[in-house]
Design an enzyme around this catalytic site. Structure first.
Site, PDB file in Angstrom:
ATOM      1  N   CYS A  84      18.857  -7.402 -40.400  1.00 41.72           N
ATOM      2  CA  CYS A  84      17.501  -7.632 -39.928  1.00 41.72           C
ATOM      3  C   CYS A  84      17.038  -6.404 -39.147  1.00 41.72           C
ATOM      4  O   CYS A  84      17.741  -5.935 -38.253  1.00 41.72           O
ATOM      5  CB  CYS A  84      17.494  -8.879 -39.053  1.00 41.72           C
ATOM      6  SG  CYS A  84      16.059  -9.044 -37.996  1.00 41.72           S
ATOM      7  N   GLU A  85      15.872  -5.894 -39.474  1.00 37.93           N
ATOM      8  CA  GLU A  85      15.412  -4.675 -38.802  1.00 37.93           C
ATOM      9  C   GLU A  85      14.941  -4.932 -37.369  1.00 37.93           C
ATOM     10  O   GLU A  85      14.764  -3.995 -36.604  1.00 37.93           O
ATOM     11  CB  GLU A  85      14.296  -4.005 -39.599  1.00 37.93           C
ATOM     12  CG  GLU A  85      12.989  -4.760 -39.648  1.00 37.93           C
ATOM     13  CD  GLU A  85      11.928  -4.030 -40.462  1.00 37.93           C
ATOM     14  OE1 GLU A  85      10.756  -4.145 -40.091  1.00 37.93           O
ATOM     15  OE2 GLU A  85      12.262  -3.366 -41.458  1.00 37.93           O
ATOM     16  N   HIS A  86      14.741  -6.183 -37.005  1.00 40.18           N
ATOM     17  CA  HIS A  86      14.264  -6.478 -35.654  1.00 40.18           C
ATOM     18  C   HIS A  86      15.388  -6.470 -34.612  1.00 40.18           C
ATOM     19  O   HIS A  86      15.176  -6.042 -33.481  1.00 40.18           O
ATOM     20  CB  HIS A  86      13.556  -7.837 -35.624  1.00 40.18           C
ATOM     21  CG  HIS A  86      12.365  -7.891 -36.517  1.00 40.18           C
ATOM     22  ND1 HIS A  86      11.999  -9.014 -37.219  1.00 40.18           N
ATOM     23  CD2 HIS A  86      11.465  -6.935 -36.854  1.00 40.18           C
ATOM     24  CE1 HIS A  86      10.917  -8.762 -37.934  1.00 40.18           C
ATOM     25  NE2 HIS A  86      10.580  -7.510 -37.731  1.00 40.18           N
ATOM     26  N   HIS A  87      16.576  -6.964 -34.995  1.00 43.92           N
ATOM     27  CA  HIS A  87      17.689  -7.020 -34.049  1.00 43.92           C
ATOM     28  C   HIS A  87      18.947  -6.334 -34.572  1.00 43.92           C
ATOM     29  O   HIS A  87      19.948  -6.278 -33.871  1.00 43.92           O
ATOM     30  CB  HIS A  87      18.032  -8.481 -33.716  1.00 43.92           C
ATOM     31  CG  HIS A  87      16.886  -9.227 -33.112  1.00 43.92           C
ATOM     32  ND1 HIS A  87      16.074 -10.056 -33.854  1.00 43.92           N
ATOM     33  CD2 HIS A  87      16.402  -9.242 -31.854  1.00 43.92           C
ATOM     34  CE1 HIS A  87      15.134 -10.561 -33.065  1.00 43.92           C
ATOM     35  NE2 HIS A  87      15.308 -10.088 -31.851  1.00 43.92           N
ATOM     36  N   GLN A 125      13.452 -10.343 -44.769  1.00 46.33           N
ATOM     37  CA  GLN A 125      13.672 -11.078 -46.018  1.00 46.33           C
ATOM     38  C   GLN A 125      12.436 -11.044 -46.915  1.00 46.33           C
ATOM     39  O   GLN A 125      12.539 -10.916 -48.140  1.00 46.33           O
ATOM     40  CB  GLN A 125      14.071 -12.521 -45.704  1.00 46.33           C
ATOM     41  CG  GLN A 125      14.385 -13.344 -46.949  1.00 46.33           C
ATOM     42  CD  GLN A 125      14.907 -14.727 -46.597  1.00 46.33           C
ATOM     43  OE1 GLN A 125      15.489 -14.929 -45.533  1.00 46.33           O
ATOM     44  NE2 GLN A 125      14.700 -15.680 -47.480  1.00 46.33           N
ATOM     45  N   HIS A 153      20.081 -16.396 -41.019  1.00 39.92           N
ATOM     46  CA  HIS A 153      19.826 -15.226 -40.181  1.00 39.92           C
ATOM     47  C   HIS A 153      20.602 -15.339 -38.877  1.00 39.92           C
ATOM     48  O   HIS A 153      20.397 -16.274 -38.106  1.00 39.92           O
ATOM     49  CB  HIS A 153      18.325 -15.103 -39.885  1.00 39.92           C
ATOM     50  CG  HIS A 153      17.510 -14.755 -41.091  1.00 39.92           C
ATOM     51  ND1 HIS A 153      16.911 -13.524 -41.249  1.00 39.92           N
ATOM     52  CD2 HIS A 153      17.212 -15.465 -42.208  1.00 39.92           C
ATOM     53  CE1 HIS A 153      16.270 -13.496 -42.411  1.00 39.92           C
ATOM     54  NE2 HIS A 153      16.440 -14.662 -43.001  1.00 39.92           N
ATOM     55  N   CYS A 155      20.258 -13.599 -36.313  1.00 37.82           N
ATOM     56  CA  CYS A 155      19.384 -13.439 -35.149  1.00 37.82           C
ATOM     57  C   CYS A 155      18.837 -14.792 -34.704  1.00 37.82           C
ATOM     58  O   CYS A 155      18.449 -14.960 -33.543  1.00 37.82           O
ATOM     59  CB  CYS A 155      18.252 -12.456 -35.430  1.00 37.82           C
ATOM     60  SG  CYS A 155      17.199 -12.897 -36.824  1.00 37.82           S
TER      61      CYS A 155
END
Length: 197
Positions: A84-87, A125, A153, A155
């Site tokens: 995941c690019e956020h976390h 995703q 996920h 996260c």
């Protein structure tokens, strides 16, 4: 046994940054168990993001065959792992792909390779689903493409709302799959005799 992967430029710098991160977290990178960790993590991150160095369109065209077949081709239950690019925590699950050829087919394993390429990047995703569909659409020019991705996920499981059993499903489609009947046929076929994750 898998051969040692070829690592990209910047590996040493990446390891130096991870060493600093580990120290900032309050650990001591001189400790025996952590001495080699920065380099291990750097190598792991290069493997997990190797999709940036690969051309998914070329993978499909390298195994392109003229074939007079115009019914649905389905490759389902393709396992994937991504970050995941956020976390930068993993998300993982299965991808199901269908396309209806328009004079050309590709090797079945190449569909799985396309999934690997786009999943081995920092991702969300929704974008990954779109990228897989667009790659097949732009390269094979089929009568239609549909992609469904089901994922868990980390996260959501390890932090934040900490919901352990939630599954996220995304889909994208084009061409013949704009017809509800065709989409339903695909969904019926991928859901037959299978467990969710």
């Amino acid at each position: 046994m898998n051969p040692e992967p070829e690592y990209r430029e910047g590996l040493e710098q990446l390891a130096d940054h991870y060493k600093e991160i580990i120290n900032l977290l309050g650990e001591d990178t001189r400790r025996e168990g952590l001495q080699k960790t920065p380099m291990r993590v750097a190598k792991a991150m290069q493997v997990l993001t190797r999709g940036y160095t690969m051309d998914a369109h070329k993978v499909l065209t390298d195994a392109l065959f003229k074939e007079d077949y115009n019914q649905m081709v389905i490759v389902k239950d393709i396992d994937f792992f991504s970050l995941c690019e956020h976390h930068m925590l993993p998300f993982y699950g299965k991808v199901h792909v269908a396309y209806i050829p328009n004079g050309y087919i590709t090797g079945l394993s190449k569909i799985a390779r396309v999934v690997d390429i786009f999943s081995h990047r920092l991702q969300v995703q929704e974008r990954m689903t779109l990228q897989i569909k667009e790659c097949i659409e732009q390269t094979l020019h089929p009568l239609g493409v549909m992609v469904v991705v089901e994922a868990k996920h980390m996260c959501m499981q390890m932090r934040g709302v900490e919901k352990q059993n939630s599954i996220t499903t995304t889909s994208d489609f084009s061409g013949a799959f704009n017809q509800a009947k065709t989409r339903q046929e695909f969904m019926n076929l991928i859901n037959r005799d299978r467990r969710i994750l």
